[in-house]
Enzyme design. Structure first.
Site, short mmCIF file in Angstrom:
data_model
loop_
_atom_site.label_atom_id
_atom_site.label_comp_id
_atom_site.label_asym_id
_atom_site.label_seq_id
_atom_site.Cartn_x
_atom_site.Cartn_y
_atom_site.Cartn_z
N SER A 124 0.85 -1.19 0.00
CA SER A 124 0.00 0.00 0.00
C SER A 124 0.88 1.24 0.00
O SER A 124 1.95 1.24 0.62
CB SER A 124 -0.91 0.00 1.23
OG SER A 124 -1.48 1.26 1.46
N ARG A 151 -24.02 -7.05 -45.14
CA ARG A 151 -22.91 -6.53 -44.35
C ARG A 151 -23.43 -5.32 -43.61
O ARG A 151 -24.13 -4.49 -44.20
CB ARG A 151 -21.69 -6.18 -45.23
CG ARG A 151 -21.03 -7.43 -45.78
CD ARG A 151 -19.68 -7.21 -46.43
NE ARG A 151 -18.82 -6.36 -45.67
CZ ARG A 151 -18.16 -5.31 -46.19
NH1 ARG A 151 -18.31 -5.01 -47.47
NH2 ARG A 151 -17.38 -4.59 -45.44
#
Length: 464
Positions: free
Chosen positions: A295, A334
């Site tokens: 930490s 498409r």
């Protein structure tokens, strides 16, 4: 100033094999591989000179092209294949230029490249899953009979064993492995031309009228339908991908199946991570990560970083998969937008799962199990954790309803007086003659109530 994505905000995938196989250069190389394979396949089918296939293959090296320039130029047409084809065509010898990208559409190349990237990435993911499964199996074997509290809805329920818990993790990891293996084997090449009919391949290879008259060849379509299907098969072989039954420009089963398997894998690894995060809490302390994280503010912290990164991936993966499932609704032959929406989520999903699999293997390999903490935690409820067993034994003598009433009252008293359940039950037994003679010490011992946990663990470990 332009900077590449170095993964500063993505520690889960930073440095993983999946990061390398899904980067811009990797995608560019996959597109080039698709283009080269297409020319070679046409050469193999007599639709292009053999020299053209060799020339395109020799030129199809990502290091020869500017990724950033291609990305910027892709905006004009909406995809990176368009500028890439122009650059690749200019880079090959002049006599090979007519055969670059001949007959194909951009989606053929980009879809095929995505399948190549997925296949290459899944190979690394599967390796990590195998390692994770092996390490978890080791824990399941070692702790087959290590008793611990089973928890439901965050509370102690009945005793279980850590071996059974680890065997469950392994089962999910193997389920993920099997799904990814099946999906990887089914990843198809994409080849259909502008609207999925293969018409351009036929048109480009059509013989002249004089040739038709002289050779008796078929009409205006030139090459026969079977020849073009052979081209699709040859293309797939060149790539090492599955041969598609149909062009899948708007039939997005391959993407959906891949998304589902990847999201499942993230969740499977996420289950292990969620358990580790819970069990490694300071007040529980039943497991801990060997490679803990520090930490910036608290020098004493030993954070479960691998589990944390896996949990983050597991939370993101379903949303990415949902986007890919949403792209199934692709219009026409498409689509506009549905296909384009897949590219980034698919890459992110591959990266997330690749990183999670890497961290899953590391987590399992470095996991420390703390049996003494498990034993201590079993006693936290002073025997209440075996109330199910007592209920079954008491019911045989005084009936289920009365047994439940007696035990509920005893449990309330034990909690309010912070007394051991067995001590309270001694008074109860004096008031219930039918319960006389029961061995309360044995009945309230949590270590004697793990059911078939050992046998279930053994059975789970038989799976290869």
């Amino acid at each position: 100033m332009y900077e590449s994505d170095a993964g500063l905000l993505a520690p889960g995938r930073a440095g993983s094999p999946a990061e390398a196989t899904t980067g811009d250069s990797a995608f560019l190389q996959a597109m080039l591989d698709a283009e080269a394979a297409l020319t070679r396949a046409q050469s193999a089918c007599g639709l292009a000179p053999a020299e053209a296939g060799r020339a395109v293959t020799e030129t199809a090296d990502a290091g020869r092209f500017d990724v950033r320039d291609l990305a910027l130029r892709a905006r004009s047409g909406g995809n990176p294949v368009i500028p890439l084809v122009a650059d690749l065509t200019a880079a090959v010898p002049e006599d090979a230029r007519p055969y670059v990208h001949r007959g194909a559409t951009s989606q053929d190349i980009l879809d095929t490249a995505a399948m190549l990237v997925a296949s290459r990435t899944l190979a690394t993911v599967l390796d990590d899953l195998e390692r994770a499964a092996g390490e978890v199996a080791r824990h399941a074997t070692t702790h087959r009979d290590t008793q611990m509290a089973g928890r439901t809805l965050t509370q102690h329920a009945v005793p279980t064993t850590f071996g059974l818990k680890a065997a469950g993790w392994r089962a999910l990891i193997l389920d993920a492995r099997d799904r990814l293996t099946a999906v990887r084997a089914s990843l198809p090449a994409q080849l259909g031309g502008a609207a999925g009919t293969l018409a351009a391949f036929s048109a480009f290879s059509a013989p002249s009228a004089a040739q038709e008259d002289a050779e008796g060849q078929e009409g205006a379509d030139g090459r026969g339908e079977a020849d073009l299907l052979a081209l699709v098969a040859a293309y797939a072989r060149e790539l090492g991908l599955a041969e598609p039954v149909l062009p899948w420009h708007t039939l997005r089963t391959p993407i959906a199946d891949l998304a589902g398997a990847l999201a499942f894998t993230a969740g499977a690894l996420g289950k292990m991570a969620a358990d580790v995060l819970t069990l490694s809490r300071t007040e529980i302390g039943e497991v801990e990560e060997e490679e803990w994280g520090g930490s910036s503010a608290l020098p004493h912290k030993a954070n479960p970083v691998h589990a944390t990164l896996i949990a983050a991936a597991a939370r993101r993966a379903p949303g990415l998969a949902a986007t890919l499932y949403g792209s199934l609704t692709a219009e026409d032959e498409r689509p506009a937008g549905a296909w384009h929406a897949e590219w980034e989520p698919l890459r992110d999903l591959l990266r997330l799962v690749g990183g999670a699999a890497r961290d899953g293997a590391a987590l399992a390999a470095g996991l420390r199990v703390v049996p003494y903490a498990m034993r201590e935690n079993l006693q936290l409820t002073d025997g209440l954790i075996v109330s199910e067993r007592l209920a079954a034994v008491f019911a045989g003598r005084i009936g289920r309803a009365r047994a439940r009433e007696v035990l509920a009252g005893a449990a309330d008293r034990a909690r309010s007086e912070t007394a051991d359940l067995s001590d309270v039950l001694f008074d109860v037994l004096r008031e219930e003659p039918e319960l006389a003679g029961l061995d309360l010490a044995e009945l309230t011992d949590p270590t004697r109530y793990t059911g078939s946990a050992g046998l279930l663990t053994d059975r789970a470990l038989e799976r290869r």
